[in-house]
Design an enzyme around this catalytic site. Structure first.
Site, PDB file in Angstrom:
ATOM      1  N   GLU A 114       0.863  -1.177   0.000  1.00  0.00           N
ATOM      2  CA  GLU A 114       0.000   0.000   0.000  1.00  0.00           C
ATOM      3  C   GLU A 114       0.900   1.227   0.000  1.00  0.00           C
ATOM      4  O   GLU A 114       2.111   1.131   0.241  1.00  0.00           O
ATOM      5  CB  GLU A 114      -0.920   0.007   1.226  1.00  0.00           C
ATOM      6  CG  GLU A 114      -1.960  -1.104   1.184  1.00  0.00           C
ATOM      7  CD  GLU A 114      -2.958  -1.007   2.328  1.00  0.00           C
ATOM      8  OE1 GLU A 114      -4.038  -0.457   2.113  1.00  0.00           O
ATOM      9  OE2 GLU A 114      -2.656  -1.477   3.428  1.00  0.00           O
ATOM     10  N   HIS A 228      -8.657  10.358   3.335  1.00  0.00           N
ATOM     11  CA  HIS A 228      -8.286   9.308   2.374  1.00  0.00           C
ATOM     12  C   HIS A 228      -8.545   9.814   0.964  1.00  0.00           C
ATOM     13  O   HIS A 228      -9.605  10.373   0.693  1.00  0.00           O
ATOM     14  CB  HIS A 228      -9.097   8.038   2.642  1.00  0.00           C
ATOM     15  CG  HIS A 228      -8.467   6.831   2.028  1.00  0.00           C
ATOM     16  ND1 HIS A 228      -8.411   6.641   0.670  1.00  0.00           N
ATOM     17  CD2 HIS A 228      -7.849   5.770   2.589  1.00  0.00           C
ATOM     18  CE1 HIS A 228      -7.788   5.494   0.426  1.00  0.00           C
ATOM     19  NE2 HIS A 228      -7.428   4.949   1.575  1.00  0.00           N
ATOM     20  N   ARG A 275      -0.884   8.969   1.914  1.00  0.00           N
ATOM     21  CA  ARG A 275      -2.248   9.484   1.723  1.00  0.00           C
ATOM     22  C   ARG A 275      -2.362  11.005   1.755  1.00  0.00           C
ATOM     23  O   ARG A 275      -3.103  11.589   0.961  1.00  0.00           O
ATOM     24  CB  ARG A 275      -3.139   8.950   2.834  1.00  0.00           C
ATOM     25  CG  ARG A 275      -3.447   7.524   2.628  1.00  0.00           C
ATOM     26  CD  ARG A 275      -4.251   6.981   3.752  1.00  0.00           C
ATOM     27  NE  ARG A 275      -4.339   5.556   3.498  1.00  0.00           N
ATOM     28  CZ  ARG A 275      -4.799   4.686   4.348  1.00  0.00           C
ATOM     29  NH1 ARG A 275      -5.214   5.076   5.523  1.00  0.00           N
ATOM     30  NH2 ARG A 275      -4.864   3.424   4.030  1.00  0.00           N
ATOM     31  N   HIS A 336     -11.057  10.187   7.015  1.00  0.00           N
ATOM     32  CA  HIS A 336     -10.873   8.737   7.123  1.00  0.00           C
ATOM     33  C   HIS A 336     -10.382   8.283   8.487  1.00  0.00           C
ATOM     34  O   HIS A 336     -10.819   7.257   8.999  1.00  0.00           O
ATOM     35  CB  HIS A 336      -9.877   8.301   6.057  1.00  0.00           C
ATOM     36  CG  HIS A 336      -9.622   6.817   6.031  1.00  0.00           C
ATOM     37  ND1 HIS A 336     -10.641   5.892   5.874  1.00  0.00           N
ATOM     38  CD2 HIS A 336      -8.474   6.094   6.139  1.00  0.00           C
ATOM     39  CE1 HIS A 336     -10.131   4.668   5.895  1.00  0.00           C
ATOM     40  NE2 HIS A 336      -8.818   4.756   6.072  1.00  0.00           N
ATOM     41  N   ARG A 371      -0.974   8.727   9.128  1.00  0.00           N
ATOM     42  CA  ARG A 371      -0.826   7.279   9.373  1.00  0.00           C
ATOM     43  C   ARG A 371      -0.412   6.542   8.110  1.00  0.00           C
ATOM     44  O   ARG A 371      -0.997   6.742   7.048  1.00  0.00           O
ATOM     45  CB  ARG A 371      -2.155   6.707   9.863  1.00  0.00           C
ATOM     46  CG  ARG A 371      -2.196   5.209   9.899  1.00  0.00           C
ATOM     47  CD  ARG A 371      -3.487   4.718  10.469  1.00  0.00           C
ATOM     48  NE  ARG A 371      -4.618   4.964   9.617  1.00  0.00           N
ATOM     49  CZ  ARG A 371      -5.212   4.041   8.859  1.00  0.00           C
ATOM     50  NH1 ARG A 371      -4.752   2.818   8.816  1.00  0.00           N
ATOM     51  NH2 ARG A 371      -6.269   4.347   8.131  1.00  0.00           N
TER      52      ARG A 371
HETATM   53  C1  FAD Z   1     -13.400   2.104   5.682  1.00  0.00           C
HETATM   54  C2  FAD Z   1     -12.204   1.908   6.542  1.00  0.00           C
HETATM   55  C3  FAD Z   1     -11.163   1.111   6.120  1.00  0.00           C
HETATM   56  C4  FAD Z   1     -10.042   0.923   6.930  1.00  0.00           C
HETATM   57  N1  FAD Z   1      -9.038   0.085   6.498  1.00  0.00           N
HETATM   58  C5  FAD Z   1      -8.003  -0.164   7.336  1.00  0.00           C
HETATM   59  C6  FAD Z   1      -7.014  -1.128   6.978  1.00  0.00           C
HETATM   60  O1  FAD Z   1      -7.090  -1.748   5.923  1.00  0.00           O
HETATM   61  N2  FAD Z   1      -6.003  -1.345   7.867  1.00  0.00           N
HETATM   62  C7  FAD Z   1      -5.899  -0.685   9.050  1.00  0.00           C
HETATM   63  O2  FAD Z   1      -4.957  -0.935   9.803  1.00  0.00           O
HETATM   64  N3  FAD Z   1      -6.837   0.214   9.413  1.00  0.00           N
HETATM   65  C8  FAD Z   1      -7.884   0.476   8.588  1.00  0.00           C
HETATM   66  N4  FAD Z   1      -8.834   1.367   8.971  1.00  0.00           N
HETATM   67  C9  FAD Z   1      -8.735   2.005  10.292  1.00  0.00           C
HETATM   68  C10 FAD Z   1      -9.062   0.989  11.365  1.00  0.00           C
HETATM   69  O3  FAD Z   1     -10.102   0.151  10.940  1.00  0.00           O
HETATM   70  C11 FAD Z   1      -9.481   1.665  12.658  1.00  0.00           C
HETATM   71  O4  FAD Z   1      -8.635   2.703  12.983  1.00  0.00           O
HETATM   72  C12 FAD Z   1      -9.421   0.704  13.831  1.00  0.00           C
HETATM   73  O5  FAD Z   1     -10.002  -0.501  13.481  1.00  0.00           O
HETATM   74  C13 FAD Z   1     -10.130   1.314  15.014  1.00  0.00           C
HETATM   75  O6  FAD Z   1     -10.379   0.317  15.964  1.00  0.00           O
HETATM   76  P1  FAD Z   1     -10.968   0.709  17.366  1.00  0.00           P
HETATM   77  O7  FAD Z   1     -11.146  -0.556  18.098  1.00  0.00           O
HETATM   78  O8  FAD Z   1     -10.167   1.778  17.957  1.00  0.00           O
HETATM   79  O9  FAD Z   1     -12.400   1.388  17.026  1.00  0.00           O
HETATM   80  P2  FAD Z   1     -13.700   0.780  16.350  1.00  0.00           P
HETATM   81  O10 FAD Z   1     -13.406  -0.465  15.645  1.00  0.00           O
HETATM   82  O11 FAD Z   1     -14.330   1.867  15.575  1.00  0.00           O
HETATM   83  O12 FAD Z   1     -14.630   0.420  17.600  1.00  0.00           O
HETATM   84  C14 FAD Z   1     -15.196   1.420  18.402  1.00  0.00           C
HETATM   85  C15 FAD Z   1     -16.170   0.768  19.370  1.00  0.00           C
HETATM   86  O13 FAD Z   1     -16.513   1.724  20.375  1.00  0.00           O
HETATM   87  C16 FAD Z   1     -17.897   1.644  20.656  1.00  0.00           C
HETATM   88  N5  FAD Z   1     -18.327   2.928  21.221  1.00  0.00           N
HETATM   89  C17 FAD Z   1     -18.069   4.173  20.769  1.00  0.00           C
HETATM   90  N6  FAD Z   1     -18.630   5.097  21.583  1.00  0.00           N
HETATM   91  C18 FAD Z   1     -19.239   4.414  22.582  1.00  0.00           C
HETATM   92  C19 FAD Z   1     -20.013   4.792  23.720  1.00  0.00           C
HETATM   93  N7  FAD Z   1     -20.293   6.080  24.009  1.00  0.00           N
HETATM   94  N8  FAD Z   1     -20.519   3.825  24.520  1.00  0.00           N
HETATM   95  C20 FAD Z   1     -20.290   2.502  24.243  1.00  0.00           C
HETATM   96  N9  FAD Z   1     -19.566   2.082  23.175  1.00  0.00           N
HETATM   97  C21 FAD Z   1     -19.054   3.035  22.356  1.00  0.00           C
HETATM   98  C22 FAD Z   1     -18.515   1.333  19.300  1.00  0.00           C
HETATM   99  O14 FAD Z   1     -19.825   0.822  19.464  1.00  0.00           O
HETATM  100  C23 FAD Z   1     -17.488   0.326  18.764  1.00  0.00           C
HETATM  101  O15 FAD Z   1     -17.807  -0.957  19.246  1.00  0.00           O
HETATM  102  C24 FAD Z   1      -9.959   1.569   8.174  1.00  0.00           C
HETATM  103  C25 FAD Z   1     -11.013   2.380   8.609  1.00  0.00           C
HETATM  104  C26 FAD Z   1     -12.122   2.553   7.810  1.00  0.00           C
HETATM  105  C27 FAD Z   1     -13.230   3.422   8.293  1.00  0.00           C
END
Ligand code: FAD
Length: 485
Positions: A114, A228, A275, A336, A371
């Site tokens: 990538e 993005h 990016r 993004h 990132r």
């Molecule tokens: C379309 C897309 C493609 C991506 N592709 C990649 C990739 O290929 N590789 C890579 O490394 N990263 C990628 N990313 C980034 C990556 O997916 C995220 O940064 C990472 O997965 C975030 O994980 P997280 O656990 O921090 O948050 P999330 O997976 O977003 O989880 C957040 C959680 O918090 C909970 N929550 C939020 N607020 C509250 C509240 N007030 N009360 C209770 N629960 C709450 C939600 O319900 C959810 O369960 C991508 C992101 C997107 C949007």
């Protein structure tokens, strides 16, 4: 009603789930998920997870250099070193937990490329890596007897107590509960919904960042927002479907409104520049051509290869009327990812004791100002494990009782005024999108400050609308105040 847990984890994405897996089995853990379990940014990840694991031609120094270059050397070098050197351990762990990555016919892992990566080091599950990882982690967590998962349960507010933290929770039937804990992990994800156009899911409203800010925890570099370059552009929906960087990794060209390549005018790395560089180039080219029509074209490649390599992207675009094997697809940058967040140390602990943050809501410093692709799932795993290990080391000396804070959800009070979120999103889109507009940011800040003060002092009912609006406005407030500095 109230409940007590050793640890409360807010968030069921990659960071929250992996923290639960790594916490000691004797601790009583609650995981909160404000909407459906499948709705999070982690499950949307397409490209994959970066890491040097059984890779003869690659090494952690290359991965570290690529991460620093992409981040404009604004990264925390120690954190980057931790990230790249511990990648193998966590990639191996999730494989052991059942995550399946694509393999080549000889049985070795297929690693893709990538933007910004000097080597093929992205492990992936076709183009739906996040779904594979979150589904597998969730299956493992659901088997843990010490973990309670509350789906559709929103954390509305958090207070520090003498024994840890108290949180006001609200379920889908509008029942309120107070939950107390000794240790809290905020893993609430990103902030995409602060913008009009984003790749992020509906949960990405910056709730954890807002709770931490309200309690006085240190927030860092919230204006490091990643746009993005290649979101599918249907010019209509708020959640823009992402066309993964891996498509450019496999050779896609970026075309302007005349269907001509233009990246050579902006960066020698062409379509595979990081990016931020590509998004900037698109905005500058759009000003030059006076057009927002841009395309991604990989139609010159073998169509069977493309259908197998990008099945989800292929199908989604086909549903929107575009066949990527035959024609250029319209794209434009959109919000993004957030590189900044709740500032944490190398144990993922915030500036408040026993309050941890991991995943996208945290600021570990690994990403610098931009990132590197596929480093965020990795960051979520590595640093949530650090949080779990730190809690494990302190758990024996935790207090035996639980103090409970008082919350008033203002039952019966009026709802917040309509249009708060829409107005804030417009302000952010106009003032801080790819190339910041300082004048618009200063005007926007005044208005956002006003809206925030009204939400904080208006005595409104604390329902989902209130919590989300307050988060969006608070995040906009912090970002714009940084932009004006
Ligand atoms: C379309 C897309 C493609 C991506 N592709 C990649 C990739 O290929 N590789 C890579 O490394 N990263 C990628 N990313 C980034 C990556 O997916 C995220 O940064 C990472 O997965 C975030 O994980 P997280 O656990 O921090 O948050 P999330 O997976 O977003 O989880 C957040 C959680 O918090 C909970 N929550 C939020 N607020 C509250 C509240 N007030 N009360 C209770 N629960 C709450 C939600 O319900 C959810 O369960 C991508 C992101 C997107 C949007």
């Amino acid at each position: 009603m109230s409940v007590n847990y050793d640890v409360i984890i807010a968030g069921c994405g990659a960071a929250g789930l992996y923290a639960a897996i790594n916490l000691p089995s004797e601790l009583n853990i609650l995981i909160l998920c404000k909407r459906e379990l499948s709705l999070c940014n982690s499950s949307l990840a397409q490209g994959g997870i970066a890491g040097v694991y059984n890779s003869p031609n690659d090494n952690i120094q290359y991965h570290q250099n690529d991460t620093l270059i992409a981040g404009s050397f604004k990264n925390n070098v120690d954190a980057v070193h931790t990230l790249v050197s511990e990648a193998a351990q966590d990639i191996e762990h999730i494989i052991d937990l059942g995550v399946e990555f694509d393999k080549k016919p000889d049985g070795t892992y297929h690693r893709t490329l990538e933007g910004g990566h000097s080597h093929h080091r992205i492990f992936h599950h076709a183009d739906a890596t996040g779904k594979e990882i979150t589904t597998t982690l969730l299956e493992n967590v659901q088997k843990l007897p010490n973990v309670t998962i509350m789906e559709n349960t929103m954390m509305c507010s958090v207070k520090k107590t003498s024994t840890g933290y108290s949180a006001l929770l609200k379920d889908i039937e509008e029942n309120y509960t107070t939950a107390n804990c000794h240790f809290m992990i905020l893993a609430t994800g990103g902030i995409g919904r602060v913008y009009q156009f984003t790749t992020n899911s509906a949960i990405a409203t910056g709730d954890g960042i807002t709770f931490a800010f309200e309690m006085g925890a240190k927030i860092k570099n919230l204006s490091y927002v990643q746009f993005h370059p290649t979101a599918f552009n249907n010019r209509a929906t708020r959640e823009c479907f992402l066309i993964s960087e891996a498509v450019r990794g496999e050779g896609a060209y970026l075309l302007n409104c005349h269907k001509e390549r233009f990246m050579h005018n902006y960066d020698e790395r062409l379509e595979l520049a990081p990016r931020d560089v590509v998004s900037h180039a698109i905005i500058l080219e759009s000003r030059k051509q006076n057009s927002t029509d841009f395309y991604l074209d990989i139609s010159y490649k073998d169509s069977e290869f493309l259908k197998n390599r990008f099945p989800m992207i292929y199908k989604n675009l086909l549903d929107q009327g575009y066949d990527l094997t035959k024609e250029p697809v319209p794209i434009f940058p959109c919000q993004h990812y957030l590189m900044g967040g709740i500032d944490v140390d190398r144990n993922s602990e915030t500036s408040l004791p026993n309050l941890y943050a991991c995943g996208e809501c945290s600021h570990t410093g690994v990403h610098g100002s931009n990132r590197l692709a596929s480093n965020s799932l990795l960051e979520a795993l590595v640093f949530s494990r650090h949080a779990a290990n730190d809690i494990a080391s302190k758990a024996a000396s935790a207090p035996k009782d639980f103090e409970e804070a008082e919350f008033d959800p203002h039952i019966g009070a009026p709802h917040i005024p309509k249009g708060v979120r829409t107005e804030t999103r417009k302000i952010m889109q106009n003032s801080y999108f790819v190339i910041p507009d300082k004048k618009a940011a200063a005007e926007g800040f005044k208005r956002v400050k006003e809206i925030r003060e009204d939400l904080l002092s208006g005595g409104y009912l604390v329902d989902a609308d209130y919590v989300l609006a307050k988060s969006i406005v608070t995040v906009a407030y912090i970002i714009l105040s940084e932009v004006m500095e």
